[in-house]
Structures are given as C-alpha cells and as structure tokens.
Motif scaffolding. Sequence first.
Motif, PDB file in Angstrom:
ATOM      1  N   LYS A 483      31.421  48.829  43.343  1.00 53.98           N
ATOM      2  CA  LYS A 483      32.263  47.803  43.950  1.00 53.98           C
ATOM      3  C   LYS A 483      33.714  48.239  44.035  1.00 53.98           C
ATOM      4  O   LYS A 483      34.349  48.153  45.089  1.00 53.98           O
ATOM      5  N   TRP A 484      34.276  48.718  42.904  1.00 53.24           N
ATOM      6  CA  TRP A 484      35.710  48.995  42.812  1.00 53.24           C
ATOM      7  C   TRP A 484      36.079  50.447  43.086  1.00 53.24           C
ATOM      8  O   TRP A 484      37.251  50.778  43.160  1.00 53.24           O
ATOM      9  N   GLY A 485      35.104  51.316  43.230  1.00 52.77           N
ATOM     10  CA  GLY A 485      35.374  52.746  43.375  1.00 52.77           C
ATOM     11  C   GLY A 485      35.418  53.407  42.013  1.00 52.77           C
ATOM     12  O   GLY A 485      34.620  54.294  41.708  1.00 52.77           O
ATOM     13  N   GLU A 486      36.331  52.969  41.186  1.00 54.26           N
ATOM     14  CA  GLU A 486      36.452  53.421  39.800  1.00 54.26           C
ATOM     15  C   GLU A 486      36.942  52.253  38.962  1.00 54.26           C
ATOM     16  O   GLU A 486      37.649  51.374  39.469  1.00 54.26           O
ATOM     17  N   THR A 487      36.589  52.245  37.683  1.00 54.09           N
ATOM     18  CA  THR A 487      37.154  51.286  36.733  1.00 54.09           C
ATOM     19  C   THR A 487      37.505  52.015  35.448  1.00 54.09           C
ATOM     20  O   THR A 487      36.903  53.063  35.134  1.00 54.09           O
ATOM     21  N   PRO A 488      38.459  51.510  34.679  1.00 53.88           N
ATOM     22  CA  PRO A 488      38.830  52.150  33.416  1.00 53.88           C
ATOM     23  C   PRO A 488      37.712  52.020  32.369  1.00 53.88           C
ATOM     24  O   PRO A 488      37.193  50.926  32.135  1.00 53.88           O
ATOM     25  N   CYS A 489      37.372  53.138  31.779  1.00 53.78           N
ATOM     26  CA  CYS A 489      36.399  53.180  30.693  1.00 53.78           C
ATOM     27  C   CYS A 489      37.119  53.696  29.447  1.00 53.78           C
ATOM     28  O   CYS A 489      37.669  54.803  29.461  1.00 53.78           O
ATOM     29  N   ALA A 490      37.143  52.890  28.401  1.00 55.65           N
ATOM     30  CA  ALA A 490      37.895  53.236  27.189  1.00 55.65           C
ATOM     31  C   ALA A 490      36.960  53.696  26.075  1.00 55.65           C
ATOM     32  O   ALA A 490      35.969  53.030  25.762  1.00 55.65           O
ATOM     33  N   PHE A 491      37.291  54.831  25.500  1.00 52.48           N
ATOM     34  CA  PHE A 491      36.589  55.349  24.316  1.00 52.48           C
ATOM     35  C   PHE A 491      37.514  55.155  23.120  1.00 52.48           C
ATOM     36  O   PHE A 491      38.659  55.627  23.142  1.00 52.48           O
ATOM     37  N   ILE A 492      37.020  54.469  22.107  1.00 54.64           N
ATOM     38  CA  ILE A 492      37.857  54.066  20.973  1.00 54.64           C
ATOM     39  C   ILE A 492      37.325  54.664  19.672  1.00 54.64           C
ATOM     40  O   ILE A 492      36.136  54.560  19.363  1.00 54.64           O
ATOM     41  N   GLU A 493      38.249  55.289  18.921  1.00 50.71           N
ATOM     42  CA  GLU A 493      37.938  55.741  17.562  1.00 50.71           C
ATOM     43  C   GLU A 493      38.747  54.864  16.607  1.00 50.71           C
ATOM     44  O   GLU A 493      39.982  54.808  16.694  1.00 50.71           O
ATOM     45  N   LEU A 494      38.045  54.133  15.726  1.00 53.37           N
ATOM     46  CA  LEU A 494      38.709  53.186  14.835  1.00 53.37           C
ATOM     47  C   LEU A 494      39.239  53.856  13.580  1.00 53.37           C
ATOM     48  O   LEU A 494      38.755  54.918  13.168  1.00 53.37           O
ATOM     49  N   LYS A 495      40.225  53.225  13.000  1.00 49.00           N
ATOM     50  CA  LYS A 495      40.741  53.687  11.721  1.00 49.00           C
ATOM     51  C   LYS A 495      39.691  53.435  10.636  1.00 49.00           C
ATOM     52  O   LYS A 495      38.895  52.492  10.734  1.00 49.00           O
ATOM     53  N   GLU A 496      39.710  54.281   9.651  1.00 47.94           N
ATOM     54  CA  GLU A 496      38.725  54.166   8.570  1.00 47.94           C
ATOM     55  C   GLU A 496      38.863  52.806   7.884  1.00 47.94           C
ATOM     56  O   GLU A 496      39.954  52.368   7.524  1.00 47.94           O
ATOM     57  N   GLY A 497      37.729  52.129   7.732  1.00 49.87           N
ATOM     58  CA  GLY A 497      37.721  50.829   7.077  1.00 49.87           C
ATOM     59  C   GLY A 497      38.080  49.666   7.978  1.00 49.87           C
ATOM     60  O   GLY A 497      38.031  48.512   7.549  1.00 49.87           O
ATOM     61  N   GLU A 498      38.461  49.950   9.236  1.00 49.23           N
ATOM     62  CA  GLU A 498      38.848  48.889  10.178  1.00 49.23           C
ATOM     63  C   GLU A 498      37.668  48.528  11.086  1.00 49.23           C
ATOM     64  O   GLU A 498      36.761  49.339  11.315  1.00 49.23           O
ATOM     65  N   ASP A 499      37.711  47.332  11.624  1.00 51.78           N
ATOM     66  CA  ASP A 499      36.651  46.892  12.530  1.00 51.78           C
ATOM     67  C   ASP A 499      37.266  45.966  13.577  1.00 51.78           C
ATOM     68  O   ASP A 499      38.179  45.198  13.275  1.00 51.78           O
ATOM     69  N   VAL A 500      36.752  46.062  14.799  1.00 51.41           N
ATOM     70  CA  VAL A 500      37.211  45.197  15.876  1.00 51.41           C
ATOM     71  C   VAL A 500      36.103  45.139  16.925  1.00 51.41           C
ATOM     72  O   VAL A 500      35.394  46.125  17.143  1.00 51.41           O
ATOM     73  N   THR A 501      35.922  43.999  17.537  1.00 50.50           N
ATOM     74  CA  THR A 501      34.890  43.854  18.560  1.00 50.50           C
ATOM     75  C   THR A 501      35.460  44.158  19.949  1.00 50.50           C
ATOM     76  O   THR A 501      36.681  44.177  20.147  1.00 50.50           O
ATOM     77  N   GLU A 502      34.563  44.359  20.899  1.00 44.84           N
ATOM     78  CA  GLU A 502      34.983  44.603  22.275  1.00 44.84           C
ATOM     79  C   GLU A 502      35.758  43.400  22.819  1.00 44.84           C
ATOM     80  O   GLU A 502      36.797  43.560  23.474  1.00 44.84           O
TER      81      GLU A 502
END
Length: 547
Positions: A483-502
């Motif tokens: 649809k958009w041609g391209e969209t941003p795709c993010a690859f995330i490396e978290l800090k040790e002991g940290e957590d976060v949802t999408e």
Amino acid sequence: MGSALSATEGLEKNPANYVPLSPISFLVRTKDIFPYRTSVIYGDKKYTWAETYERCVRFASALKKAGLKKGEVVSILSPNIPPMFEAHFAVAMAGGVLNTINMRLEHDTLAYIFDHAETKILIVDRQFSLPVKQALNECENKSFKIIDIVDEMAPEVSGEDNKLGDIDYESFVASGDADFDWQMPDDEWDSLALNYTSGTSGRPKGVVYHHRGAYLMAMGTIPGWNIQNHPTYLYVVPMFHCNGWGHAWTMTALAGTIVCLRYVDPGDIYTALSKNKVTHFGGAPIVLSMLINATDEQRKPLHNKVHAMTAGAPPPAAVIEKVQKLGIDITQVYGLTETFGHVLECVWQDQWDGLNFTDQAAIKAQQGVVFPMMEGMRIVNLETGEPVARDGEELGEIQLRGNTVMKGYLKAPDATAEAFKDGWFHSGDLAVMHPSGYAEIRDRLKDIIISGGENISSVEVEGVLFKHPAVSLAAVVARPDEKWGETPCAFIELKEGEDVTEDELLKFCREHLAGFQMPKTILFEDLPKTATGKIQKFKLREKARHL
C-alpha cells in the motif's frame, strides 16, 4: 584570424533577444489565447483562465499592499485547492518567494520553518489551525501577517478558536487591484520557491528554486510525458511537495484544466477521474495501490485513457501490472526536492510492446533516463569514482547535472558545497545501470524510507526510540509495503532487566513523531553488529524484506 562570429560587437543581450525565463509567462499567454477555457475545478466551483489570471493579479496586489518586498517569503499550509494553485503564480508576481509547507508536519518543525525561512506572510487553511497555533507559541518570528483560508469543503472549523488571522483568503484577494502592474523577474536566477526536505538528518533543509528551473521543468515535462494541449489534470500529488512536481506551471502552459482534490481518497479519485474525464494525474505509489484495492462502490468507469506519473519508492511490478489493466498508463519517474521533482523517467521503447504485462511492468519500475530539460546523469562507483558497468549489478550513486537543480540550501553553504562536489549534484541514492542505459534504484545511502511519497529519516525515528528508558539500541529500516511502498520497521534491543511492549513503544513514538513517521513494525531482538559495535543494517533490511 578568428571566426567572424568571435566578434561580439552588436551581438549583446538586449530586451528584443533575451527575456528572463519564468513560469509566470505561461499564465499571461494562456489567459490571452484561451480566456474562456476552464482553468480550475474544485467541487462545484469552476474558474476560467481569465478569472484565474485576475485572481492571481489581485492576490499579488494584496501581498504588496501587505508590505511584501522582493525576495521575502510567503508560507502556505493548504491542501490542493484553488488558493494553493493561485499562490504558485501570485507570490512570484508580487516578487516574493513561495514556501509551501507539508501539512503533516508537527508543530515544532513548523516553528523551525517559520523562523528559518523568515516568513513574512503566512496563509493557513483553518483545518491546520491547531498545530500552527502551537508553532506560533514556539517560534521567535512572530511578526508576520496571517491569512485564513476558509473552505466549505473542509472539516468543521467554525468559531474564533480556529481563527488565526484578521482576514480570510477571499477577502484578502478581493482587496487587491485587478489592474496591479506586476513585474516579471529581472533575473531568471531570482529565487522563486523555498521547499523544505523531510529532514533526513536532523532539521529539514531549505531548498531554493529559481525561475529558470521552474520554467524548464514545465517545458521538459511536456515532451517527456508526451502531453498535448488542453489536458485535464487531477491534482493528487501534494502541491507542498516539490511544488506539486511543477505541474501547476506545466498545465498552465498547456491551457489545461486542473481538477483540485482536497482529500486523497480512492472514491474521490475515481469520481473525479470519471466525472471530469481526467487525462493525467501524478501521485505516489500508494495512490496506485488505493485504486487497485478500491471497493466496487468506490470504483467508477473511466471514459478515456488516463496517464499517471508516479515517483517515490518504486512500485512493485505487480502493482503496475494491475494499474495498467484498469486503463491507466504508468510512467515511472525519479527526482528529489533538490531537483525540482522528476528528472529521470522510464521512457518507453517500441521494442518492448510485444512483451507480456509482467515483463513490461518490471521495465516500467525502472527510473530510466534523463528528462529533456536535464543535462546529465551518471551512476558512480563510490570507491573508484568511475561510472558503473552497464550490467544491472554494480551499485553506484546517482549524480545529476542540469538547469533543474536547486540554487542550494538556504543558510547552509557547507551542505550546498558538499551536495555539488565535483560539479555534480550528489543524490545519495544507490542504483544500477542496465545494459539499456536505464537506471534503477536499489538502495539509499542515507537510509531514507519513502512511505506514501513522504521521506522518513530512519535516524530521526531511531533518535525517538532511543529516548525510551527501556531501549538500549534501535535500528530502523524500510520494510516493503504494497500500500505505502515502504514503511518503517524498527528493530529494538532492550536494556538488561528492562521490558516494554510494542503498544507502549508506539504510544511513546506518537508523542514525538508525525503519523507517517511511525514504525509500522517493531521487533525485539539482539541486533547484529560488527566487531567495532556498528549495527549491520544490511542484515536487518534483508530480514525486513521477508517479514
């Protein structure tokens, strides 16, 4: 003895043999020859070329009465409606420089542009009053006059809360003199327009256009797109982007009819194409996808052949094939803000007529060869400095030379010098050269993501993600999207002991990014790195292609 023509006496430039080139001249010619032909259609409104000319003259007069001086900037935030079209002539007729601004920008970027451009007059469609008000609170430049566009086809914006200026656009135009003695530019190198890039590294750059380049862009588009007189053009591509690829000037030169479109909606596009018997339109690949995926209710019959110019992230061959089957002929073009828009095109060759749809679509996805107004294009190996082989394999940077290359970046001499190094404009785009001599983009040096025709800086998106307290590393690459041609795709490396949802990360991003800059995909994993700790983005790009 020298040639007889080496003598210069009596062969100088004079008013009889030299007139500075300017696209304003197209409007004068067309209103003189075709005063009663329809110039602009917007909803139920229709103007003739005589009426459009008078409105532009009055608009220019009103700008001068408001104190605009030569070379000063008039900024405008507006969809593709008549005031935006008229500004492409009236501001220049008043001696000013037109700054069309992306309506999707966040308030902090708007504030930066108002300051950097030193805006003298601001014209704003009231739909965008909220981000503009926020920008006005932040910018240092607070002395400019504001004119409100009040459009009955806009969302409900009535009330004093949405009022920014002390006069509305129609009243402002009416206050001008119909017999205003406007002047053509003394020098075709005079600045005509100021367009801001999407900020591929930090703040956006101000790209300065000249009258000569705009004139030649319009003239080169005519044979390049093989357009005859009196086309009917649907304005889908935003006029805030490279001045709408210069098509406002092109269609005026051809005494065409411009059909304005406030919203880019598949149903509205089909209705406009059918109702007005549109012959031409331009737009990003996402527009093509919209037409393909439109519902039966949205679709309307096309009564004639339609020619579409598309640019941005190259549309997949499958998309081009499907659009062709709708009765829409596709021309793939390539350009940048710095080149006034399209400067390369996939010129069709007769020997390709016998190929099947799929093979034809693969060729049409190439960026091709130079437009008639562009002098030179080369693809240079970044290591050797030599032109790449015509094998469709060796990568190099596209470099360009010609009269539709910008004057330079406003207030950025070092960036300008870097862009013009070795006498060529360095595009930052990587491409291959096919045996046919046609260029095809394969990657981008600056990791620009082109989504729906808009440039997104991966660096900027990464910078926002890095601000989240749980994020250790972030890398953003382009993921192909039908649809958009391209969209941003993010690859995330978290800090040790940290957590976060999408969802939490997306909510965080919404506080700092415009909607079109938002990552559409987020993956959590350890990022691949070199021995020195540099993230190996090529591996991530490959992974994103197969998600």
